[in-house]
Design a protein around this motif. Structure first.
Motif, PDB file in Angstrom:
ATOM      1  N   LYS A 100     -21.396  22.396 -13.152  1.00 58.52           N
ATOM      2  CA  LYS A 100     -21.227  21.652 -14.405  1.00 58.52           C
ATOM      3  C   LYS A 100     -20.582  20.282 -14.203  1.00 58.52           C
ATOM      4  O   LYS A 100     -20.142  19.665 -15.171  1.00 58.52           O
ATOM      5  N   LEU A 101     -20.501  19.813 -12.990  1.00 60.66           N
ATOM      6  CA  LEU A 101     -19.814  18.552 -12.679  1.00 60.66           C
ATOM      7  C   LEU A 101     -20.365  17.403 -13.517  1.00 60.66           C
ATOM      8  O   LEU A 101     -21.574  17.240 -13.648  1.00 60.66           O
ATOM      9  N   CYS A 102     -19.460  16.604 -14.103  1.00 57.77           N
ATOM     10  CA  CYS A 102     -19.873  15.514 -14.984  1.00 57.77           C
ATOM     11  C   CYS A 102     -20.206  14.237 -14.224  1.00 57.77           C
ATOM     12  O   CYS A 102     -21.156  13.545 -14.551  1.00 57.77           O
ATOM     13  N   CYS A 103     -19.414  13.907 -13.224  1.00 57.73           N
ATOM     14  CA  CYS A 103     -19.681  12.720 -12.405  1.00 57.73           C
ATOM     15  C   CYS A 103     -19.012  12.900 -11.044  1.00 57.73           C
ATOM     16  O   CYS A 103     -18.046  13.640 -10.918  1.00 57.73           O
ATOM     17  N   VAL A 104     -19.533  12.220 -10.062  1.00 56.75           N
ATOM     18  CA  VAL A 104     -19.027  12.361  -8.700  1.00 56.75           C
ATOM     19  C   VAL A 104     -17.619  11.782  -8.576  1.00 56.75           C
ATOM     20  O   VAL A 104     -16.808  12.249  -7.786  1.00 56.75           O
ATOM     21  N   ARG A 105     -17.306  10.836  -9.402  1.00 56.18           N
ATOM     22  CA  ARG A 105     -15.997  10.195  -9.335  1.00 56.18           C
ATOM     23  C   ARG A 105     -14.855  11.164  -9.663  1.00 56.18           C
ATOM     24  O   ARG A 105     -13.730  10.999  -9.198  1.00 56.18           O
ATOM     25  N   CYS A 106     -15.145  12.199 -10.435  1.00 53.09           N
ATOM     26  CA  CYS A 106     -14.114  13.167 -10.826  1.00 53.09           C
ATOM     27  C   CYS A 106     -13.649  14.056  -9.677  1.00 53.09           C
ATOM     28  O   CYS A 106     -12.616  14.690  -9.779  1.00 53.09           O
ATOM     29  N   ILE A 107     -14.402  14.132  -8.607  1.00 49.54           N
ATOM     30  CA  ILE A 107     -13.976  14.956  -7.470  1.00 49.54           C
ATOM     31  C   ILE A 107     -13.485  14.120  -6.298  1.00 49.54           C
ATOM     32  O   ILE A 107     -13.070  14.667  -5.288  1.00 49.54           O
ATOM     33  N   GLN A 108     -13.513  12.798  -6.433  1.00 50.91           N
ATOM     34  CA  GLN A 108     -12.988  11.941  -5.379  1.00 50.91           C
ATOM     35  C   GLN A 108     -11.471  11.888  -5.495  1.00 50.91           C
ATOM     36  O   GLN A 108     -10.932  11.552  -6.537  1.00 50.91           O
ATOM     37  N   THR A 109     -10.798  12.214  -4.409  1.00 51.08           N
ATOM     38  CA  THR A 109      -9.341  12.318  -4.463  1.00 51.08           C
ATOM     39  C   THR A 109      -8.635  10.982  -4.372  1.00 51.08           C
ATOM     40  O   THR A 109      -7.485  10.870  -4.785  1.00 51.08           O
ATOM     41  N   LYS A 110      -9.267   9.957  -3.882  1.00 50.99           N
ATOM     42  CA  LYS A 110      -8.544   8.695  -3.691  1.00 50.99           C
ATOM     43  C   LYS A 110      -8.367   7.886  -4.978  1.00 50.99           C
ATOM     44  O   LYS A 110      -7.557   6.991  -5.028  1.00 50.99           O
ATOM     45  N   ASP A 111      -9.107   8.210  -6.040  1.00 50.45           N
ATOM     46  CA  ASP A 111      -8.967   7.493  -7.312  1.00 50.45           C
ATOM     47  C   ASP A 111      -7.932   8.109  -8.235  1.00 50.45           C
ATOM     48  O   ASP A 111      -7.721   7.639  -9.339  1.00 50.45           O
ATOM     49  N   MET A 112      -7.286   9.180  -7.823  1.00 46.56           N
ATOM     50  CA  MET A 112      -6.382   9.917  -8.693  1.00 46.56           C
ATOM     51  C   MET A 112      -4.926   9.483  -8.503  1.00 46.56           C
ATOM     52  O   MET A 112      -4.569   8.904  -7.489  1.00 46.56           O
ATOM     53  N   ASN A 113      -4.110   9.819  -9.497  1.00 52.32           N
ATOM     54  CA  ASN A 113      -2.698   9.450  -9.457  1.00 52.32           C
ATOM     55  C   ASN A 113      -1.925  10.210  -8.395  1.00 52.32           C
ATOM     56  O   ASN A 113      -1.011   9.675  -7.787  1.00 52.32           O
ATOM     57  N   PHE A 114      -2.268  11.470  -8.201  1.00 50.86           N
ATOM     58  CA  PHE A 114      -1.550  12.297  -7.238  1.00 50.86           C
ATOM     59  C   PHE A 114      -2.407  12.498  -5.994  1.00 50.86           C
ATOM     60  O   PHE A 114      -3.600  12.770  -6.100  1.00 50.86           O
ATOM     61  N   GLN A 115      -1.806  12.382  -4.851  1.00 46.72           N
ATOM     62  CA  GLN A 115      -2.512  12.491  -3.585  1.00 46.72           C
ATOM     63  C   GLN A 115      -3.199  13.852  -3.448  1.00 46.72           C
ATOM     64  O   GLN A 115      -2.575  14.892  -3.599  1.00 46.72           O
TER      65      GLN A 115
END
Length: 148
Positions: A100-115
């Motif tokens: 059900k993934l909405c976009c690939v960006r949601c699983i990329q860890t480098k764009d997130m606030n927490f490492q």
């Protein structure tokens, strides 16, 4: 966005005529979403309609090929090459846990606030506080965890 077809572009494979109307409808919706006024919206909210339409078009092509088996491999490859669907997103949909993934960006860890974390929309609703409304800052998704 699909590539512009010229005289040097290969003609579409057999079966394209059957789905051409639906793809043109997605094209019209995409054009309307791009031309929509951005006034009164947050900066990130202005691209959410475009992301949703892109997701829906990719899901449509994925379902035609993998679920309903209505189009040929040749046509599927041509649609991917022409940019009608997101190949990276479809590749994730084929894996367990990403159906059900909405976009690939949601699983990329480098764009997130927490490492090392992923987007809030990937957290199952059962693990969130009751009544908490979440929205993905990247695409506006309200939850795409496979367990939901």
């Amino acid at each position: 966005m699909p590539k512009i077809r010229t005289q040097r572009t290969k003609p579409p494979p057999e079966g394209y005529e059957d789905i051409q109307d639906v793809l043109e409808d997605y094209e019209k919706k995409m054009r309307d979403a791009e031309n929509e006024s951005h006034e009164g919206k947050r900066k990130v909210e202005s691209v959410w309609p475009v992301m949703r339409i892109s997701h829906a078009r990719s899901r449509y092509i994925y379902d035609l090929y993998y679920k309903r088996e209505l189009i040929s491999r040749e046509l599927y490859d041509w649609l991917i090459k022409q940019g009608y669907a997101d190949a990276n997103l479809i590749a994730k949909w084929k894996k367990n846990g990403y159906e059900k993934l909405c976009c690939v960006r949601c699983i990329q860890t480098k764009d997130m606030n927490f490492q090392g974390s992923t987007c809030i929309c990937r957290v199952p609703k059962a693990q969130l506080k009751k009544g908490m409304v979440i929205e993905c800052p990247h695409c506006g998704c309200r939850g795409c965890a496979s367990s939901d």
